[in-house]
Design a protein around this motif. Structure first.
Motif, short mmCIF file in Angstrom:
data_model
loop_
_atom_site.label_atom_id
_atom_site.label_comp_id
_atom_site.label_asym_id
_atom_site.label_seq_id
_atom_site.Cartn_x
_atom_site.Cartn_y
_atom_site.Cartn_z
N UNK A 175 0.88 -1.21 0.03
CA UNK A 175 0.06 0.07 0.17
C UNK A 175 0.91 1.27 -0.07
N UNK A 176 1.96 1.10 0.78
CA UNK A 176 2.79 2.38 1.12
C UNK A 176 3.55 2.71 -0.41
N UNK A 177 4.28 1.67 -0.74
CA UNK A 177 4.85 2.00 -2.10
C UNK A 177 4.04 2.19 -3.41
N UNK A 178 2.81 1.77 -3.31
CA UNK A 178 1.82 1.93 -4.12
C UNK A 178 1.50 3.29 -4.27
N UNK A 179 1.13 4.15 -2.99
CA UNK A 179 0.97 5.55 -3.00
C UNK A 179 2.16 6.48 -3.45
N UNK A 180 3.33 5.99 -3.16
CA UNK A 180 4.47 6.57 -3.61
C UNK A 180 4.91 6.45 -4.98
N UNK A 181 4.31 5.43 -5.44
CA UNK A 181 4.73 5.28 -6.87
C UNK A 181 4.29 6.34 -7.87
N UNK A 182 5.11 6.57 -8.96
CA UNK A 182 4.89 7.50 -9.86
C UNK A 182 3.74 7.35 -10.76
N UNK A 183 3.14 6.26 -10.57
CA UNK A 183 1.71 5.91 -11.36
C UNK A 183 0.75 6.29 -10.50
N UNK A 184 0.76 6.32 -9.31
CA UNK A 184 -0.56 6.63 -8.33
C UNK A 184 -0.96 8.44 -8.72
N UNK A 185 -2.32 8.50 -8.71
CA UNK A 185 -2.71 9.83 -8.99
C UNK A 185 -2.45 10.72 -8.02
N UNK A 186 -2.51 12.05 -8.36
CA UNK A 186 -2.26 13.08 -7.39
C UNK A 186 -3.09 13.27 -6.30
#
Length: 161
Positions: A95-106
């Motif tokens: 979950x954490x790296x998903x949010x920090x991912x460049x693919x996650x929306x603003x």
């Protein structure tokens, strides 16, 4: 180094793909990275083993992150968080790296950035939070801002010219 082969169940990987912004390959790599931090982790028990801050700091992307402890507090699902258990399960980590991912929306990034910066949990970034943010970012191993500098910066951030 060859291709990383995950031992995670394929259906579970598919579920993670549906719930995140990651591909199967990226999820497998993240699992292997997570599992590489603790010899106790296996495909059979990875959901039960939790990694603490010192283990996560072994990863280059978190080694110098001054907000790692806050990221763990925000993303941890541990029932013992109030007792000081600052650890992440694989799903917390994902979950954490998903949010920090460049693919996650603003908007998702903004939501979690606010939660990380809201140190006192009052749903407002107030003076106490600003002091924490400034103290966390404006220091090094040998030097911190003195009280007057901190007061000046906190006031300047709240009431810009």
């Amino acid at each position: 180094m060859g291709a990383t082969v995950s031992k995670l169940d394929k259906e579970l990987v598919e579920e993670y793909v549906e719930l995140t912004y990651f591909t199967k390959n990226e999820i497998n790599k993240l699992y292997n990275k997570f599992a590489g931090l603790d010899d106790r982790i296996s495909p059979d028990n990875f959901a039960q083993v939790r990694l603490d801050e010192s283990q996560l700091k072994q990863l280059p992307e978190f080694r110098a992150n001054p907000f790692l402890h806050r990221l763990i507090e925000v993303f941890s699902t541990s029932d013992a968080l109030e007792d000081g258990d600052r650890s992440l399960s694989f799903e917390d980590y994902l979950d954490m790296v998903n949010v920090l991912s460049e693919k996650a929306p603003f908007n998702l990034k903004a939501h979690y950035a606010f939660r990380v910066m809201d140190f006192d949990g009052d749903d407002f970034i107030g003076p106490a939070d600003l002091k924490w943010i400034i103290n966390t970012t404006a220091r090094n191993d040998k030097q911190r801002l003195d009280r007057e500098e901190l007061k000046h910066l906190t006031t300047a951030v709240r009431y810009p010219l």
